[in-house]
Scaffold this motif. Structure first.
Motif, PDB file in Angstrom:
ATOM      1  N   MET A 235       0.837  -1.194   0.000  1.00  0.00           N
ATOM      2  CA  MET A 235       0.000   0.000   0.000  1.00  0.00           C
ATOM      3  C   MET A 235       0.878   1.254   0.000  1.00  0.00           C
ATOM      4  SD  MET A 235      -2.623  -1.155   3.050  1.00  0.00           S
ATOM      5  CE  MET A 235      -3.648   0.307   2.906  1.00  0.00           C
ATOM      6  N   ILE A 236       0.306   2.349  -0.481  1.00  0.00           N
ATOM      7  CA  ILE A 236       0.950   3.646  -0.286  1.00  0.00           C
ATOM      8  C   ILE A 236       0.806   4.005   1.189  1.00  0.00           C
ATOM      9  CG2 ILE A 236       0.904   6.100  -0.895  1.00  0.00           C
ATOM     10  CD1 ILE A 236       1.805   4.261  -3.190  1.00  0.00           C
ATOM     11  N   ASP A 237       1.897   4.412   1.812  1.00  0.00           N
ATOM     12  CA  ASP A 237       1.875   4.784   3.232  1.00  0.00           C
ATOM     13  C   ASP A 237       1.157   6.135   3.374  1.00  0.00           C
ATOM     14  OD1 ASP A 237       2.392   5.616   5.817  1.00  0.00           O
ATOM     15  OD2 ASP A 237       4.510   5.063   5.792  1.00  0.00           O
ATOM     16  N   PRO A 238      -0.085   6.141   3.901  1.00  0.00           N
ATOM     17  CA  PRO A 238      -0.837   7.405   3.982  1.00  0.00           C
ATOM     18  C   PRO A 238      -0.242   8.374   4.999  1.00  0.00           C
ATOM     19  CG  PRO A 238      -2.031   5.656   5.112  1.00  0.00           C
ATOM     20  CD  PRO A 238      -0.865   5.006   4.441  1.00  0.00           C
ATOM     21  N   PHE A 239       0.391   7.843   6.038  1.00  0.00           N
ATOM     22  CA  PHE A 239       0.995   8.702   7.061  1.00  0.00           C
ATOM     23  C   PHE A 239       2.218   9.427   6.496  1.00  0.00           C
ATOM     24  CE2 PHE A 239      -1.059   5.110   9.214  1.00  0.00           C
ATOM     25  CZ  PHE A 239      -1.938   5.775  10.048  1.00  0.00           C
ATOM     26  N   HIS A 240       2.993   8.722   5.676  1.00  0.00           N
ATOM     27  CA  HIS A 240       4.170   9.330   5.050  1.00  0.00           C
ATOM     28  C   HIS A 240       3.744  10.395   4.042  1.00  0.00           C
ATOM     29  CE1 HIS A 240       8.543   8.863   4.687  1.00  0.00           C
ATOM     30  NE2 HIS A 240       8.404   9.212   3.427  1.00  0.00           N
ATOM     31  N   LEU A 241       2.694  10.079   3.283  1.00  0.00           N
ATOM     32  CA  LEU A 241       2.189  11.030   2.291  1.00  0.00           C
ATOM     33  C   LEU A 241       1.670  12.285   2.977  1.00  0.00           C
ATOM     34  CD1 LEU A 241       1.566  11.433  -0.749  1.00  0.00           C
ATOM     35  CD2 LEU A 241      -0.681  10.408  -0.319  1.00  0.00           C
ATOM     36  N   ASP A 242       0.985  12.109   4.097  1.00  0.00           N
ATOM     37  CA  ASP A 242       0.434  13.245   4.831  1.00  0.00           C
ATOM     38  C   ASP A 242       1.529  14.093   5.467  1.00  0.00           C
ATOM     39  OD1 ASP A 242      -1.880  14.685   6.007  1.00  0.00           O
ATOM     40  OD2 ASP A 242      -1.055  13.939   7.903  1.00  0.00           O
ATOM     41  N   ALA A 243       2.573  13.446   5.992  1.00  0.00           N
ATOM     42  CA  ALA A 243       3.634  14.173   6.704  1.00  0.00           C
ATOM     43  C   ALA A 243       4.600  14.883   5.758  1.00  0.00           C
ATOM     44  CB  ALA A 243       4.398  13.210   7.613  1.00  0.00           C
ATOM     45  N   TYR A 244       4.908  14.244   4.618  1.00  0.00           N
ATOM     46  CA  TYR A 244       5.971  14.765   3.752  1.00  0.00           C
ATOM     47  C   TYR A 244       5.510  15.070   2.319  1.00  0.00           C
ATOM     48  CZ  TYR A 244       8.711  12.569   7.488  1.00  0.00           C
ATOM     49  OH  TYR A 244       9.221  12.183   8.706  1.00  0.00           O
ATOM     50  N   VAL A 260      -1.323   2.498  16.693  1.00  0.00           N
ATOM     51  CA  VAL A 260      -1.065   1.885  18.004  1.00  0.00           C
ATOM     52  C   VAL A 260       0.370   2.153  18.434  1.00  0.00           C
ATOM     53  CG1 VAL A 260      -1.001  -0.280  19.291  1.00  0.00           C
ATOM     54  CG2 VAL A 260      -2.803   0.111  17.592  1.00  0.00           C
ATOM     55  N   LEU A 261       1.314   1.961  17.498  1.00  0.00           N
ATOM     56  CA  LEU A 261       2.723   2.222  17.819  1.00  0.00           C
ATOM     57  C   LEU A 261       2.930   3.689  18.182  1.00  0.00           C
ATOM     58  CD1 LEU A 261       4.607   0.195  15.052  1.00  0.00           C
ATOM     59  CD2 LEU A 261       4.442  -0.351  17.469  1.00  0.00           C
ATOM     60  N   ASN A 262       2.273   4.561  17.444  1.00  0.00           N
ATOM     61  CA  ASN A 262       2.385   5.991  17.721  1.00  0.00           C
ATOM     62  C   ASN A 262       1.932   6.299  19.152  1.00  0.00           C
ATOM     63  OD1 ASN A 262       2.795   8.805  16.774  1.00  0.00           O
ATOM     64  ND2 ASN A 262       0.582   8.956  17.115  1.00  0.00           N
ATOM     65  N   ALA A 263       0.799   5.689  19.525  1.00  0.00           N
ATOM     66  CA  ALA A 263       0.283   5.903  20.885  1.00  0.00           C
ATOM     67  C   ALA A 263       1.221   5.311  21.935  1.00  0.00           C
ATOM     68  CB  ALA A 263      -1.108   5.283  21.005  1.00  0.00           C
ATOM     69  N   LEU A 264       1.822   4.164  21.633  1.00  0.00           N
ATOM     70  CA  LEU A 264       2.760   3.549  22.588  1.00  0.00           C
ATOM     71  C   LEU A 264       4.016   4.405  22.757  1.00  0.00           C
ATOM     72  CD1 LEU A 264       2.450  -0.231  21.619  1.00  0.00           C
ATOM     73  CD2 LEU A 264       1.843   0.803  23.814  1.00  0.00           C
ATOM     74  N   PHE A 265       4.545   4.924  21.644  1.00  0.00           N
ATOM     75  CA  PHE A 265       5.706   5.813  21.734  1.00  0.00           C
ATOM     76  C   PHE A 265       5.374   7.034  22.593  1.00  0.00           C
ATOM     77  CE2 PHE A 265       7.788   3.708  18.080  1.00  0.00           C
ATOM     78  CZ  PHE A 265       9.100   3.736  18.522  1.00  0.00           C
ATOM     79  N   GLU A 266       4.202   7.598  22.368  1.00  0.00           N
ATOM     80  CA  GLU A 266       3.809   8.769  23.159  1.00  0.00           C
ATOM     81  C   GLU A 266       3.597   8.394  24.616  1.00  0.00           C
ATOM     82  OE1 GLU A 266       0.391  10.220  21.096  1.00  0.00           O
ATOM     83  OE2 GLU A 266       1.576  11.285  19.573  1.00  0.00           O
ATOM     84  N   GLY A 267       3.107   7.158  24.853  1.00  0.00           N
ATOM     85  CA  GLY A 267       2.922   6.702  26.229  1.00  0.00           C
ATOM     86  C   GLY A 267       4.239   6.499  26.954  1.00  0.00           C
ATOM     87  N   ILE A 268       5.265   6.086  26.204  1.00  0.00           N
ATOM     88  CA  ILE A 268       6.575   5.842  26.819  1.00  0.00           C
ATOM     89  C   ILE A 268       7.388   7.128  26.921  1.00  0.00           C
ATOM     90  CG2 ILE A 268       8.792   4.649  26.507  1.00  0.00           C
ATOM     91  CD1 ILE A 268       7.194   2.398  25.080  1.00  0.00           C
ATOM     92  N   TYR A 269       7.473   7.888  25.805  1.00  0.00           N
ATOM     93  CA  TYR A 269       8.360   9.042  25.743  1.00  0.00           C
ATOM     94  C   TYR A 269       7.646  10.395  25.775  1.00  0.00           C
ATOM     95  CZ  TYR A 269      12.071   5.798  24.327  1.00  0.00           C
ATOM     96  OH  TYR A 269      12.992   4.786  24.295  1.00  0.00           O
ATOM     97  N   GLY A 270       6.351  10.385  25.541  1.00  0.00           N
ATOM     98  CA  GLY A 270       5.638  11.646  25.431  1.00  0.00           C
ATOM     99  C   GLY A 270       5.507  12.118  24.000  1.00  0.00           C
ATOM    100  N   THR A 271       6.457  11.713  23.141  1.00  0.00           N
ATOM    101  CA  THR A 271       6.408  12.054  21.710  1.00  0.00           C
ATOM    102  C   THR A 271       6.886  10.856  20.901  1.00  0.00           C
ATOM    103  OG1 THR A 271       8.678  12.926  21.743  1.00  0.00           O
ATOM    104  CG2 THR A 271       6.887  14.509  22.102  1.00  0.00           C
ATOM    105  N   ASN A 272       6.577  10.894  19.605  1.00  0.00           N
ATOM    106  CA  ASN A 272       7.020   9.846  18.694  1.00  0.00           C
ATOM    107  C   ASN A 272       8.013  10.454  17.710  1.00  0.00           C
ATOM    108  OD1 ASN A 272       7.393   7.737  16.924  1.00  0.00           O
ATOM    109  ND2 ASN A 272       5.248   7.557  16.311  1.00  0.00           N
ATOM    110  N   PRO A 273       9.251   9.918  17.627  1.00  0.00           N
ATOM    111  CA  PRO A 273      10.230  10.490  16.689  1.00  0.00           C
ATOM    112  C   PRO A 273       9.902  10.181  15.224  1.00  0.00           C
ATOM    113  CG  PRO A 273      11.119   8.518  17.736  1.00  0.00           C
ATOM    114  CD  PRO A 273       9.817   8.798  18.407  1.00  0.00           C
ATOM    115  N   TYR A 274       8.947   9.275  14.992  1.00  0.00           N
ATOM    116  CA  TYR A 274       8.623   8.864  13.629  1.00  0.00           C
ATOM    117  C   TYR A 274       7.229   9.353  13.228  1.00  0.00           C
ATOM    118  CZ  TYR A 274      12.488   5.590  14.421  1.00  0.00           C
ATOM    119  OH  TYR A 274      13.700   5.035  14.710  1.00  0.00           O
ATOM    120  N   LYS A 275       7.140   9.912  12.016  1.00  0.00           N
ATOM    121  CA  LYS A 275       5.865  10.428  11.529  1.00  0.00           C
ATOM    122  C   LYS A 275       5.104   9.427  10.658  1.00  0.00           C
ATOM    123  CE  LYS A 275       7.374  15.264  11.621  1.00  0.00           C
ATOM    124  NZ  LYS A 275       7.577  16.496  10.814  1.00  0.00           N
ATOM    125  N   SER A 276       5.743   8.288  10.369  1.00  0.00           N
ATOM    126  CA  SER A 276       5.090   7.279   9.525  1.00  0.00           C
ATOM    127  C   SER A 276       5.747   5.930   9.765  1.00  0.00           C
ATOM    128  CB  SER A 276       5.228   7.647   8.038  1.00  0.00           C
ATOM    129  OG  SER A 276       6.573   7.443   7.612  1.00  0.00           O
TER     130      SER A 276
END
Length: 487
Positions: A235-244, A260-276
């Motif tokens: 599939m085309i990555d919609p998150f990558h297309l939206d971010a960049y 889900v991963l995005n929410a887990l990163f935010e739960g652990i670190y407060g932010t997610n270093p990855y946009k897609s």
């Protein structure tokens, strides 16, 4: 074999890219390894020039920084799950992987048993590893995983898991097969590292689909054909297309799990270093293709090979029609039929001409050699004799193995071993040639041609027996068979 991939460039570019990723975190990166670290024959088939152990050689450039953790699911141990390609159980493969890594001077730090709930077989395996001096850690089932982020990213979730002690900056998380829990181990480690004041990183190392090739590029279509049984979809990555505002290719499971991963990163670190989900990957394969046309042709051949694999399994009752139907749909996307593969046409034409089961092989220079079954030889055994004679410059009419030698072998097979098929198989032909090679120079020259068959394409008009299939695999030959069972 025509080369379409720059293996040396890949090893340099990929290892440097991983170094860069490590530097973006607190000197600690957990790298989830998808696919095979060595014996990656799919990659070598669709990217001619890619060596089956290319990823391993690339990582050897970083070996002083690497520690390997092998993950296995307790449920897979309990079910005695096997690797289809090797025919060994997942727990046996853990030991094999550990030995193979250590042979290459990699540090294997420990084994993690995931989904652990006191299963007897998993406990016994844990004790076996510990008796051998291997560190073992247990990760447990978490209720609501992966969606209950609040529970998962807490001391009652990841916090319950054993903290895997590691020494080196790059921790490779690998496993015998899919569904072992590699990603969960990585995320659990991020949570527990963070509790210890270390902002560790996570990345995913998967070769396919190739994110910077077009969605319908034959290399990416071949990946879908290879995973038709898993129903993976590129599939085309919609998150990558939206971010960049850039198109990148990923596959459904990574895209579906990203929120889900995005929410887990935010739960652990407060932010997610990855946009897609594409951002999480470190795959540089697409930058190392040196001849796109060669890779396209090889990938189309691979799609056809996967189709014949699926139809042969269906004929034997080992898969369902959905897998075959999906690959047939991919034929339309790749704009091919089975006749694209020259050996397929040649073998079927030879069958029509002779009326006997037939086989064909295509050599590096495009030469097609054919053979058919007889009272003495199966079509695959006859093909090996014909092609080795051709490569050695031996007259086609020359009988390398005299009938006086074949007949006693046939008598033993049928009279003493209870066989119903008196024809010689490929292994028996090779043994006979080996015996004769001590006194017959032509037999010796014929045997010396076998390495030249590596990477060649072969098609048979009947499903070969297990022995013949294994011989072709050991010779490095890409075999396909019509979905016709031997009578």
């Amino acid at each position: 074999m025509k080369i379409g991939f720059d293996n040396e460039k890949y090893q340099n570019v990929q290892s440097e890219h991983i170094r860069e990723r490590i530097s973006k975190f607190d000197g600690k990166l957990y790298l989830e390894l998808g696919g095979k670290l060595f014996d990656d024959y799919h990659a070598s088939r669709v990217l001619p020039g890619f060596q089956p152990d290319s990823k391993l050689r690339m990582l050897q450039k970083l070996s002083d920084s690497i520690e390997i953790v092998i993950v296995i699911s307790a449920s897979d141990i309990e079910k005695n799950k096997k690797r289809a390609d090797l025919g060994i159980t997942y727990d046996e493969d853990v030991l094999r992987l550990r030995e193979e890594f250590q042979k290459r001077d990699f540090m294997v730090g420990s084994v993690v048993i995931t989904h652990y709930n006191g299963q007897p077989a998993a406990t016994a395996f844990k004790q076996r590893l510990e008796r051998d001096g291997i560190k073992v850690y247990c990760h447990y089932l978490i209720e609501g995983y992966p969606h209950d982020v609040k529970l998962i990213a807490s001391d009652d979730g990841f916090g319950k898991n054993d903290y895997v002690e590691t020494e080196r900056p790059l921790v490779i998380i690998t496993a015998p097969g899919p569904g072992s829990g590699k990603m969960a181990v990585c995320l659990s480690q991020l949570y527990n590292e963070n509790k210890r004041g270390v902002r560790a990183g996570y990345a995913k190392f998967e070769t396919f689909p190739v994110w910077n090739l077009p969605l319908k590029h034959p290399v990416n279509i071949a990946y879908e054909a290879a995973t038709a049984d898993l129903n993976d979809v590129n599939m085309i990555d919609p998150f990558h297309l939206d971010a960049y505002n850039k198109i990148a290719v990923n596959y459904n499971r990574d895209i579906e799990i990203y929120p889900v991963l995005n929410a887990l990163f935010e739960g652990i670190y407060g932010t997610n270093p990855y946009k897609s989900p594409t951002d999480m990957g470190v795959n540089m394969v697409g930058f190392c293709i040196s001849d796109d046309e060669v890779c396209c042709e090889a990938s189309k051949n691979e799609i056809i090979r996967r189709y014949y694999d699926a139809t042969a399994k269906l004929a034997c009752g080992a898969c369902n029609e959905d897998e075959v139907s999906k690959i047939q749909m991919l034929f339309n996307q790749a704009k091919i039929t089975t006749d694209f593969r020259r050996t397929t046409r040649a073998a079927k034409d030879h069958l029509k001409e002779t009326g006997h089961t037939s086989a064909a092989i295509e050599l590096d220079d495009g030469t097609i050699i054919t053979a058919h079954s007889s009272q003495l030889l199966g079509c695959s055994a006859a093909l090996l004799l014909n092609v080795t004679k051709y490569l050695a410059g031996i007259d086609h009419e020359r009988k390398l193995i005299p009938q006086s030698m074949i007949e006693p072998i046939q008598h033993t097979k049928t009279s003493y071993l209870g066989g119903s098929n008196p024809r010689l198989h490929t292994d028996e032909v090779l043994v006979a040639l080996s015996v004769l090679s001590d006194t017959d120079e032509d037999c010796r020259h014929a045997l010396e041609q076998l390495p030249k068959l590596r990477g060649c394409q072969v098609h048979c008009t009947v499903i070969l027996g297990e022995v013949d299939r294994k011989i072709f695999k050991k010779l490095g030959i890409n075999l396909t068979c019509e979905p016709v069972l031997k009578k």
